[in-house]
Design a protein around this motif. Structure first.
Motif, PDB file in Angstrom:
ATOM      1  N   THR A 197      38.801  38.204  48.012  1.00  0.00           N
ATOM      2  CA  THR A 197      40.140  38.800  47.992  1.00  0.00           C
ATOM      3  C   THR A 197      40.306  39.731  46.796  1.00  0.00           C
ATOM      4  OG1 THR A 197      41.124  36.900  49.140  1.00  0.00           O
ATOM      5  CG2 THR A 197      42.613  38.315  47.903  1.00  0.00           C
ATOM      6  N   GLN A 198      39.814  39.300  45.628  1.00  0.00           N
ATOM      7  CA  GLN A 198      39.894  40.136  44.433  1.00  0.00           C
ATOM      8  C   GLN A 198      39.016  41.375  44.559  1.00  0.00           C
ATOM      9  OE1 GLN A 198      42.715  38.515  43.463  1.00  0.00           O
ATOM     10  NE2 GLN A 198      42.071  39.208  41.454  1.00  0.00           N
ATOM     11  N   PRO A 228      48.007  40.692  38.125  1.00  0.00           N
ATOM     12  CA  PRO A 228      47.264  40.965  39.364  1.00  0.00           C
ATOM     13  C   PRO A 228      48.092  40.779  40.634  1.00  0.00           C
ATOM     14  CG  PRO A 228      45.909  39.697  37.846  1.00  0.00           C
ATOM     15  CD  PRO A 228      47.289  39.730  37.255  1.00  0.00           C
ATOM     16  N   LEU A 266      40.025  44.952  37.809  1.00  0.00           N
ATOM     17  CA  LEU A 266      38.913  44.021  37.936  1.00  0.00           C
ATOM     18  C   LEU A 266      38.113  43.900  36.647  1.00  0.00           C
ATOM     19  CD1 LEU A 266      37.581  44.961  41.501  1.00  0.00           C
ATOM     20  CD2 LEU A 266      38.862  42.926  40.857  1.00  0.00           C
ATOM     21  N   VAL A 323      36.438  37.370  37.618  1.00  0.00           N
ATOM     22  CA  VAL A 323      35.814  37.668  38.908  1.00  0.00           C
ATOM     23  C   VAL A 323      34.300  37.767  38.792  1.00  0.00           C
ATOM     24  CG1 VAL A 323      35.570  39.458  40.665  1.00  0.00           C
ATOM     25  CG2 VAL A 323      37.830  38.748  39.946  1.00  0.00           C
ATOM     26  N   ASP A 343      41.518  41.519  34.711  1.00  0.00           N
ATOM     27  CA  ASP A 343      41.165  40.218  35.282  1.00  0.00           C
ATOM     28  C   ASP A 343      40.621  39.231  34.246  1.00  0.00           C
ATOM     29  OD1 ASP A 343      40.617  38.538  37.825  1.00  0.00           O
ATOM     30  OD2 ASP A 343      38.680  38.577  36.805  1.00  0.00           O
ATOM     31  N   TYR A 347      38.916  33.476  47.233  1.00  0.00           N
ATOM     32  CA  TYR A 347      39.576  34.156  46.123  1.00  0.00           C
ATOM     33  C   TYR A 347      38.709  35.298  45.585  1.00  0.00           C
ATOM     34  CZ  TYR A 347      41.733  34.876  41.539  1.00  0.00           C
ATOM     35  OH  TYR A 347      42.324  35.443  40.439  1.00  0.00           O
ATOM     36  N   LEU A 389      40.490  44.348  46.414  1.00  0.00           N
ATOM     37  CA  LEU A 389      41.669  45.030  45.870  1.00  0.00           C
ATOM     38  C   LEU A 389      41.596  46.553  45.973  1.00  0.00           C
ATOM     39  CD1 LEU A 389      44.381  44.771  44.369  1.00  0.00           C
ATOM     40  CD2 LEU A 389      43.092  44.808  42.216  1.00  0.00           C
TER      41      LEU A 389
END
Length: 367
Positions: free
Chosen positions: A282-283, A69, A122, A256, A126, A279, A286
């Motif tokens: 932020t993910q 990632p 994702l 996530v 992830d 976090y 993407l």
């Protein structure tokens, strides 16, 4: 602005052209970082007896998925530059432009690829990266003998292990009072070096002081099973107050789509959630990051003159990557510290990049 639609054949060609080069660039970057990381792990493992090359390789195999990632945006950056530069030098972009397509429409296949890649990251990558990151932490703590205390949070409350030199504690409570570093409704199980139960404590209040746990009121049960009133008792520990707020599960080890529920559990137990929330957003940001990245790269690459193109592109990729990660990390720190709302800190890098990319492409079409 020109409204001629891009043909399906050209769409597939540009999509595949970009996809191949992004994947190749990502694999090369992952391989380079992996080799560097292997050298560092070997240096650390060399100091431990009974560990060798197999230990290093097993650690690296587990660690690689968790690095993907962080490295994929670099792969998208480098791959996009190479893809657009090759199409520009082969005059494919010029031919598409002379057929009436605007730059912003030429970027549609690249944007769709960036969106598909982000969703794949994702949904598929992830969860794998989270599981391997958790496994890597376990293996690292076993090999390098890190501090054995930890804290686990669940819907039933908190469980904490505090392992000292002579006595180990397992602490259970409903929640943590961070203002005075206390455990709400605590139960404490004390073990000796042979993992035999020494005593069970059921204090009315349990507060972490400097160098010891302060147990007040309640009762305790000795090894013989006798229940004895407890006026007050101190148990030595090397825990610090900040360990109560920073020892919960790192966000990178949680998928996530499970992170939101974990944040709610943290809130119910009184632990801070800003780091996990920042976090998470932020993910989720993407897709915006990758789409904005290919837009900006397309505008800058297609606007280059032939003279010194590749040198400029190398400088551009390095400078762009460093600037992007500096801004992203800075905003993440601001969100973690509470100076920015986590949603703003998480989504703003991608939104800014998309807006900047759209503006640059629209201005190019006006010229």
């Amino acid at each position: 602005m020109n409204r001629i639609n891009i043909s399906p054949i050209l769409f597939r060609y540009m999509f595949q052209h970009l996809a191949m080069r992004v994947l190749m660039a990502a694999l090369i970057i992952i391989a380079i970082v992996g080799v560097i990381d292997i050298a560092e792990l070997y240096r650390r493992v060399a100091e431990k007896q009974g560990s060798g090359v197999l230990t290093v390789l097993s650690l690296e195999v587990v660690k690689i998925p968790s690095m993907i990632p962080e490295l994929i945006p670099f792969g998208v950056l480098v791959g996009s530059i190479i893809s657009f530069q090759k199409m520009r030098l082969s005059n494919e972009i010029v031919i598409a432009r002379t057929s009436g397509l605007s730059q912003i429409r030429l970027v549609i296949p690249a944007s769709v690829f960036a969106l598909v890649l982000a969703l794949f990251m994702l949904v598929v990558i992830d969860p794998i990266a989270s599981a391997t990151a958790k496994r890597y932490e376990t293996m690292e703590s076993e090999i390098f003998v890190s501090n054995a205390r930890n804290l686990t949070v669940s819907t039933e409350g908190i469980w904490m292990r505090d392992q000292g030199s002579n006595v180990s504690l397992i602490i259970h409570g409903d929640s943590i009072g961070l203002n005075e570093a206390s455990i709400i409704n605590p139960e404490v199980y004390s073990f000796d070096r042979n993992d035999q139960v020494i005593a069970r404590y059921f204090p009315e209040k349990m507060v972490l002081k400097r160098g010891y746990w302060d147990l007040r009121g309640g009762n305790y049960m000795d090894q013989a099973g006798n229940v004895i009133p407890m006026k007050g008792r101190h148990i030595k520990t090397d825990l610090r107050q900040r360990d109560l707020s920073h020892s919960n599960k790192p966000p990178a080890t949680i998928p996530v789509f499970e992170l939101w529920n974990y944040i709610k559990v943290l809130e119910s137990t009184g632990l801070p959630t800003l780091g996990h929330a920042s976090y998470l957003y932020t993910q989720l940001g993407l897709p915006f990051v990758l789409i904005g990245m290919v837009m900006i790269v397309a505008r800058l690459t297609l606007g280059f003159s032939n003279r010194g193109g590749w040198i400029h592109l190398v400088v551009l990729s390095l400078a762009g990557g460093l600037i992007f990660y500096f801004v992203k990390d800075f905003l993440h720190v601001m969100g973690t510290s509470g100076r920015l709302h986590p949603i703003v800190a998480g989504f703003s890098p991608g939104v800014i990049m998309v807006c900047l990319g759209v503006i640059l492409l629209m201005r190019a079409d006006e010229n």
